[in-house]
Design a protein around this motif. Sequence first.
Motif: not given
Length: 317
Positions: A29-39
């Motif tokens: 869930y933490l990595f899902l929150m990070l996903l928009p930043c990575l995109l």
Amino acid sequence: MNTAAAAPAASRKPGKFRLWLKSYVKYRYLFLMLLPCLLFFLVFKYMPMYGIVLAFKKYRIVDGIFGSPWNGLDNFRELLSGRDFPKAFRNTLLLSFYKLVFGFPAPIVLAILLNEIRLVLFKKFVQTLSYLPHFLSWVVLAGVFMEIFSPTRGVVNYFITMLGGDPIFFFGDKSWFRTLLVSTEVWKGVGWGSIIYLAALSNIDTSLYEAAIVDGASRFKQMLYITLPSMLPVITIMFIFAVGGIINDDFDQVFNFYNDAVYEVGDVLSTYTYRIGITQMEYGLSTASGLFINVIALILIVATNTIVKRFSDYGIW
């Protein structure tokens, strides 16, 4: 015997990939929150990098990026031999140097002063007041400052004429333009820049201050021998970033403030790149200019970090 027993135990240890996968599943869930930043970085920072090849091509719109012919380093030769580029390069270095000298210590001083305030409500009021300019765009601030410094209706010139002086067209005067750029930049960013230093101050062990008070140290000596040394790692890292960004400039600020009257002292690399790329459609030259700026910035960061690491234990890597 021990070696033979250890071998099966070692074989039962999970591999690095399994441990890596397990940690990702655990914190999914933490990595899902990070996903928009990575995109964001993937789409707007990394994918456009293929356009760097334009710096080495004679770009023609009909042929596209990959169909345009290569011209080696011709764009860089034309860039460095041009009349406007050396002037923009000099102005960028001067403005960035002034902003480094006056703008870098300002958040540190503000953070220390705020840390010394004991009245909580007043401290929060000052903090909020100093943060607010950061959230205003330069488009808005340019209009506000142009009204304040207007030669006909500005409040500053109103007081100048009251005292018997002549009105000054501040944003059209070469001798005043750089001063206004530096001072407005410092004013806009000092509050926001102090946040990271306030965070560093909050981590200082209060027992150090208590021991200093018992030893009879004044507030100034506490700041000199406890506060500043404790902030040194953060100050060092921020200084490395600041030196690395000395070749960069605030396009939004300069573009909204400058005009033909102050071109000689106000044209910087970002406005120069914008002008040759957007208005003159010299895409190869503008890409070469942008690549030149980024390479110089990288060299400055690496050199500054190397020098700092030589004389201290702090650095980016």
